[in-house]
Design a protein around this motif. Sequence first.
Motif, PDB file in Angstrom:
ATOM      1  N   UNK A 180       8.712  -2.627   6.747  1.00  0.00           N
ATOM      2  CA  UNK A 180       7.553  -3.481   6.496  1.00  0.00           C
ATOM      3  C   UNK A 180       6.374  -3.119   7.397  1.00  0.00           C
ATOM      4  N   UNK A 181       6.648  -2.799   8.650  1.00  0.00           N
ATOM      5  CA  UNK A 181       5.529  -2.527   9.561  1.00  0.00           C
ATOM      6  C   UNK A 181       4.845  -1.201   9.286  1.00  0.00           C
ATOM      7  N   UNK A 182       5.379  -0.386   8.346  1.00  0.00           N
ATOM      8  CA  UNK A 182       4.740   0.883   7.977  1.00  0.00           C
ATOM      9  C   UNK A 182       4.201   0.860   6.556  1.00  0.00           C
ATOM     10  N   UNK A 183       4.265  -0.287   5.891  1.00  0.00           N
ATOM     11  CA  UNK A 183       3.938  -0.349   4.464  1.00  0.00           C
ATOM     12  C   UNK A 183       2.512  -0.789   4.174  1.00  0.00           C
ATOM     13  N   UNK A 184       1.768  -1.216   5.172  1.00  0.00           N
ATOM     14  CA  UNK A 184       0.426  -1.734   4.924  1.00  0.00           C
ATOM     15  C   UNK A 184      -0.444  -0.682   4.249  1.00  0.00           C
ATOM     16  N   UNK A 299       0.835  -2.996  -7.064  1.00  0.00           N
ATOM     17  CA  UNK A 299       0.150  -3.908  -6.151  1.00  0.00           C
ATOM     18  C   UNK A 299       0.022  -3.244  -4.792  1.00  0.00           C
ATOM     19  N   UNK A 300      -1.145  -3.353  -4.191  1.00  0.00           N
ATOM     20  CA  UNK A 300      -1.375  -2.799  -2.858  1.00  0.00           C
ATOM     21  C   UNK A 300      -0.761  -3.738  -1.823  1.00  0.00           C
ATOM     22  N   UNK A 301      -0.075  -3.169  -0.843  1.00  0.00           N
ATOM     23  CA  UNK A 301       0.559  -3.973   0.200  1.00  0.00           C
ATOM     24  C   UNK A 301      -0.507  -4.394   1.202  1.00  0.00           C
ATOM     25  N   UNK A 302      -0.869  -5.642   1.148  1.00  0.00           N
ATOM     26  CA  UNK A 302      -1.828  -6.249   2.068  1.00  0.00           C
ATOM     27  C   UNK A 302      -1.059  -7.004   3.146  1.00  0.00           C
ATOM     28  N   UNK A 303      -1.732  -7.513   4.186  1.00  0.00           N
ATOM     29  CA  UNK A 303      -1.016  -8.338   5.163  1.00  0.00           C
ATOM     30  C   UNK A 303      -0.313  -9.535   4.522  1.00  0.00           C
ATOM     31  N   UNK A 304      -0.937 -10.162   3.524  1.00  0.00           N
ATOM     32  CA  UNK A 304      -0.292 -11.292   2.855  1.00  0.00           C
ATOM     33  C   UNK A 304       0.960 -10.852   2.099  1.00  0.00           C
ATOM     34  N   UNK A 305       0.905  -9.653   1.478  1.00  0.00           N
ATOM     35  CA  UNK A 305       2.089  -9.140   0.774  1.00  0.00           C
ATOM     36  C   UNK A 305       3.218  -8.885   1.761  1.00  0.00           C
ATOM     37  N   UNK A 306       2.916  -8.396   2.947  1.00  0.00           N
ATOM     38  CA  UNK A 306       3.942  -8.196   3.962  1.00  0.00           C
ATOM     39  C   UNK A 306       4.611  -9.525   4.324  1.00  0.00           C
ATOM     40  N   UNK A 307       3.797 -10.565   4.470  1.00  0.00           N
ATOM     41  CA  UNK A 307       4.367 -11.873   4.779  1.00  0.00           C
ATOM     42  C   UNK A 307       5.237 -12.396   3.656  1.00  0.00           C
ATOM     43  N   UNK A 540     -13.796  -1.448   0.909  1.00  0.00           N
ATOM     44  CA  UNK A 540     -13.370  -2.560   1.753  1.00  0.00           C
ATOM     45  C   UNK A 540     -13.665  -3.910   1.109  1.00  0.00           C
ATOM     46  N   UNK A 541     -14.311  -3.921  -0.062  1.00  0.00           N
ATOM     47  CA  UNK A 541     -14.576  -5.164  -0.770  1.00  0.00           C
ATOM     48  C   UNK A 541     -13.580  -5.407  -1.891  1.00  0.00           C
ATOM     49  N   UNK A 542     -12.647  -4.468  -2.138  1.00  0.00           N
ATOM     50  CA  UNK A 542     -11.707  -4.596  -3.246  1.00  0.00           C
ATOM     51  C   UNK A 542     -10.528  -5.453  -2.837  1.00  0.00           C
ATOM     52  N   UNK A 543     -10.077  -6.345  -3.736  1.00  0.00           N
ATOM     53  CA  UNK A 543      -8.888  -7.155  -3.463  1.00  0.00           C
ATOM     54  C   UNK A 543      -7.632  -6.308  -3.538  1.00  0.00           C
ATOM     55  N   UNK A 544      -7.515  -5.474  -4.594  1.00  0.00           N
ATOM     56  CA  UNK A 544      -6.478  -4.459  -4.629  1.00  0.00           C
ATOM     57  C   UNK A 544      -5.087  -4.894  -4.986  1.00  0.00           C
ATOM     58  N   UNK A 545      -4.814  -6.201  -5.170  1.00  0.00           N
ATOM     59  CA  UNK A 545      -3.433  -6.595  -5.419  1.00  0.00           C
ATOM     60  C   UNK A 545      -3.088  -6.605  -6.887  1.00  0.00           C
ATOM     61  N   UNK A 546      -4.076  -6.478  -7.772  1.00  0.00           N
ATOM     62  CA  UNK A 546      -3.774  -6.399  -9.195  1.00  0.00           C
ATOM     63  C   UNK A 546      -3.219  -7.695  -9.740  1.00  0.00           C
ATOM     64  N   UNK A 547      -2.449  -7.576 -10.814  1.00  0.00           N
ATOM     65  CA  UNK A 547      -1.879  -8.734 -11.495  1.00  0.00           C
ATOM     66  C   UNK A 547      -0.818  -9.394 -10.641  1.00  0.00           C
ATOM     67  N   UNK A 548      -0.714 -10.709 -10.737  1.00  0.00           N
ATOM     68  CA  UNK A 548       0.297 -11.450  -9.984  1.00  0.00           C
ATOM     69  C   UNK A 548       1.036 -12.381 -10.931  1.00  0.00           C
ATOM     70  N   UNK A 549       2.349 -12.456 -10.827  1.00  0.00           N
ATOM     71  CA  UNK A 549       3.155 -13.281 -11.720  1.00  0.00           C
ATOM     72  C   UNK A 549       3.223 -14.710 -11.192  1.00  0.00           C
ATOM     73  N   UNK A 550       2.086 -15.418 -11.200  1.00  0.00           N
ATOM     74  CA  UNK A 550       2.091 -16.802 -10.759  1.00  0.00           C
ATOM     75  C   UNK A 550       1.310 -17.641 -11.754  1.00  0.00           C
TER      76      UNK A 550
END
Length: 550
Positions: A180-184, A299-307, A540-550
Amino acid sequence: MTGTNVPRSAGSTGPGGGARDTGGGAGMVAGHLDEFDVDEALALVRADRDADRGTGNGTPYRPGNPPPPRGTPTPGHPAPAAPSTSPSATTDQPYDQDQEHPHGESLGRTPASGTGTGTGPNPTPPGSAPAPATTGAASGTAPTPESPHPHSATPWPEARALAAQVARALTPRTPTRVALDAALGLVLAEPLTALTDLPSFDTSAMDGFAVAGPGPWEVRGEGVLAGHGVPPELTDGEAVRIATGARIPKDATAVIRSEHGRLDDKGRLHSTREVHQGQDIRPRGQECRSGDHLLPPSAVVTPAVLGLAAAAGYDELLTIPRPTAEVLVLGDELLTEGLPKDGLIRDALGPMLPPWLRALGAEVIAARRLGDDAAALRRAIGSSRADLIVTTGGTAAGPVDHVHPTLDRLGAGLLVDGVKVRPGHPMLLARTKEDQFLVGLPGNPLAAVSGLLTLAEPLLRTLAGRLAAEPYTAPVRDAVHGHPYDTRLVPVTLPAERAVPLHYNGPAMLRGIAAADGLAVVPPGGARAGQELEILDLPWALSGTGECFT
């Protein structure tokens, strides 16, 4: 920063015309490119470029057919429209002041990567009108109103689509598992699927008291803390102090927040508000159940995705490796420190390009300054192991512009040789090896940014497995000058969902882009005040996480 959104669908078309590649679907390039493999596409690009140079007006020549007269409209090459005569915007700069040469970076050779070359434009004075268009001659072939480019430059939307298309045609990169600590910043190669219920047991949402049945309640002496085992069950009329995140005792019916409870002189708990069944209890599986898809591949691995991944039980993630990039800064006139002097200027691209490429998802393995040395350039390109080589300057036809001759000597295939965009039209895209590409950026800084977003961004995005940002538009506050034939990219800010064009948008300038939120895509002929324009976000303005199943 949404503006007025265009339909969010794959393959949507931006205001400049041409299909916008979205990562999932194939773009339309020079006809139906998807029907051909990359070798066939490369052969077509070469054939059309050679034919265009033969006829001189962008019309492919085929054996047995006489060349059409100069200026004859043909399918895919309509006769150019007259230049826009709309009033000058006070924040914009007329396209003709860019003084960009069709092959080079300016009239004469502009020092590569400089920000103060002396040939760049000045901001347009408020209220001034655009001057008549001027275009420099190149290599003995003078552009004319019927033939604004001396060779077959690629339309801007098609150039972006082609950069993604050739990357997509390569063998997919092998996914790897990383901690996880290398996936950002990496991209998921498989769906993020919950490995457990979240939460995995009923927990308290607040500090307070867990109670059972109606009150008042007798308070037990021991409390319940987070991280402890199963607490003793409660019976009706009992309460126990509980911490946020602690496990709810069996048969508890609600949690009363600390500020909503009071103790009488006999130590019994009373609620100052009505108590509802289940209040402030997070039931097991409230967020997800084991096996639920939380995020899709790409989906791009953001800090929130790591959490989220950690909460869902992951120690490692299956991701697509970053594409590697190498930067080669060309030009003898560049200084790496201090003030400009004696005809030398500071290198602006060396400090800017590596972090920009990292923001686009690349791992920059080297950044070197080579000067104007053809032999060094050939050795550097021939020995590079990067997926993408990025060069700066040297894409023109001057005596020290070595990129084209070097690519020819190395047997590279030119996929894009000039793009119908301002600034930055002398950019190029070449395939140097079966699995390696080179993007040649103009030497002027804003022109180089244009090349990054036109060619490097879609190529790197596709190699990294990222989805394209969904295109959107915003109304432009002021009228914007346009080039009569080419797309124009203008730095803008986006206050209150409007695009405000910025000063200092000449090809040699960085002052505008440094303050920008994005680039507005201005179609040929310009844009009127209030017109919807496609906006290219800065990375640096892109959200990058794409579609989310929620």
